[in-house]
Design an enzyme around this catalytic site. Structure first.
Site, mmCIF file in Angstrom:
data_model
loop_
_atom_site.group_PDB
_atom_site.id
_atom_site.type_symbol
_atom_site.label_atom_id
_atom_site.label_comp_id
_atom_site.label_asym_id
_atom_site.label_seq_id
_atom_site.Cartn_x
_atom_site.Cartn_y
_atom_site.Cartn_z
ATOM 1 N N HIS A 1 -4.442 -6.101 -9.058
ATOM 2 C CA HIS A 1 -5.639 -4.862 -8.788
ATOM 3 C C HIS A 1 -6.795 -5.996 -9.077
ATOM 4 O O HIS A 1 -6.776 -6.283 -10.050
ATOM 5 C CB HIS A 1 -5.160 -4.178 -9.896
ATOM 6 C CG HIS A 1 -5.704 -2.750 -9.600
ATOM 7 N ND1 HIS A 1 -5.628 -1.845 -8.086
ATOM 8 C CD2 HIS A 1 -7.127 -2.461 -10.278
ATOM 9 C CE1 HIS A 1 -6.934 -0.800 -8.385
ATOM 10 N NE2 HIS A 1 -7.733 -1.747 -9.686
ATOM 11 N N MET B 1 0.528 -1.481 -0.103
ATOM 12 C CA MET B 1 -0.098 -0.375 0.632
ATOM 13 C C MET B 1 0.802 1.537 0.174
ATOM 14 O O MET B 1 0.485 2.617 0.013
ATOM 15 C CB MET B 1 -0.797 -0.004 1.321
ATOM 16 C CG MET B 1 -1.922 -1.402 1.005
ATOM 17 S SD MET B 1 -3.306 -1.649 -0.256
ATOM 18 C CE MET B 1 -4.390 -0.010 -0.259
ATOM 19 N N ARG B 2 2.500 1.219 -0.461
ATOM 20 C CA ARG B 2 3.225 2.624 -0.745
ATOM 21 C C ARG B 2 2.764 2.778 -2.416
ATOM 22 O O ARG B 2 3.573 1.793 -2.845
ATOM 23 C CB ARG B 2 4.334 3.033 -0.082
ATOM 24 C CG ARG B 2 4.050 2.119 1.556
ATOM 25 C CD ARG B 2 3.871 3.115 1.820
ATOM 26 N NE ARG B 2 4.374 3.859 2.032
ATOM 27 C CZ ARG B 2 3.693 5.275 2.614
ATOM 28 N NH1 ARG B 2 2.684 4.982 3.046
ATOM 29 N NH2 ARG B 2 4.817 6.306 2.165
#
Ligand code: GRF
Length: 218
Positions: free
Chosen positions: A112, A93-94
Site C-alpha cells: 500500500h 483492485m478488488r
C-alpha cells in the site's frame, strides 16, 4: 521440485510491483518463485510482464461472476490448483470477501502506498499532499478483512518535497515499493517473520536507526 516459496501474484493493472518481484525471483538465491499471476482485467499490462518472464497467467474477470463470493471462490480454486503458498496482492483492485481473506490468513500480503495506518484507501498521494505531511512512504502487510489493515512487515519512508504533485510523489514512493515488496517476500520465505498478536516481529532484520528529518536544515 524446488523448495522455494510458491507465490501467486494478483494484479489489475500496470504491474510494476509484479516486475520488481519477477526481477527478485530471477536471482537464483532468492527464496521464492512466482508460480502464477492472476489478473481480474484481461488488458492489464502486468500480464505481458509475466508472459515475457514465462510465468503462467490466468484472467479471472470479476464481471463474469454474479457476486464477490463466487469470484473469490474461483480465485481460491486457481491458487490451490497451483499449490500457492503465499498470495501477493500487487495493485489488485478488488475488495476480497472476509471468507477468502480468512482462508488465506497469514498467507496473503499486500503493498500500500502510504505509511499505514495513515492514509488507508485510494488516492493516497494527493491526500498526503492535501494533509501537508512531510513524510510519506509505503507498507507491506499481511491482509486482514478490514481494508489496508494487518500486521506490518516492511515500511519505507519517503520525503515529500515542496514541488511535489501526486504523480511525482507516487513515482518516488513507487521506487521504494519495488525494494520493500521483494524484501518482505524474502523475510517471509526465510521464515524470519513471526506474529505476536497483530504485530510482526522480524528476526535478523537489520533494523535501521537512521532518522529521516524533512525539511532538514540547521
Ligand atoms: C502501487 O502503488 C501499490 O502500492 C498499490 O497499487 C499500485 C500498483 O502499482 N497497491 P503496480 O501495478 O504494481 O505498478
Amino acid at each position: 521440485m524446488s523448495d522455494k516459496l510458491r507465490l501467486g501474484v494478483l494484479i489489475s493493472g500496470r504491474g510494476t510491483n509484479l516486475q520488481a518481484l519477477i526481477r527478485a525471483c530471477a536471482d537464483p538465491d532468492f527464496p521464492a518463485e512466482i508460480v502464477l499471476v492472476i489478473s481480474n482485467v484481461a488488458s492489464a499490462a502486468g500480464l505481458e510482464r509475466a508472459e515475457d518472464a514465462e510465468i503462467p497467467t490466468t484472467v479471472i474477470d470479476h464481471k463474469s461472476f454474479n457476486d464477490r463470493r463466487t469470484f473469490d471462490a474461483a480465485l481460491d480454486t486457481a491458487l490451490k490448483e497451483a499449490n500457492i503458498e503465499l498470495v501477493c496482492l500487487a495493485g489488485f483492485m478488488r475488495l476480497l470477501t472476509d471468507d477468502f481473506v480468512e482462508a488465506w490468513r497469514n498467507r496473503m500480503i499486500n503493498i500500500h502506498p502510504s505509511l499505514l495506518p495513515s492514509f488507508k484507501g485510494l488516492d493516497t498521494h494527493q491526500r498526503m499532499l492535501d494533509a501537508g505531511v512531510a513524510i510519506g512512504g509505503c507498507t507491506v502487510h499481511y491482509v486482514r478483512p478490514e481494508m489496508d489493515t494487518g500486521p506490518i512487515i516492511v515500511q519505507a519512508a519517503v520525503p515529500i518535497l515542496p514541488d511535489d504533485d501526486a504523480d511525482r510523489l507516487a513515482a518516488r514512493i513507487l521506487e521504494q515499493e519495488h525494494i520493500a515488496y521483494p524484501l518482505a517476500v524474502r523475510l517471509i520465505a526465510e521464515d524470519r517473520v513471526t506474529l505476536e498478536g497483530e504485530r510482526a516481529l522480524i528476526r535478523d532484520g537489520a533494523p535501521s536507526a537512521a532518522a529521516l528529518v524533512n525539511p532538514g536544515g540547521n
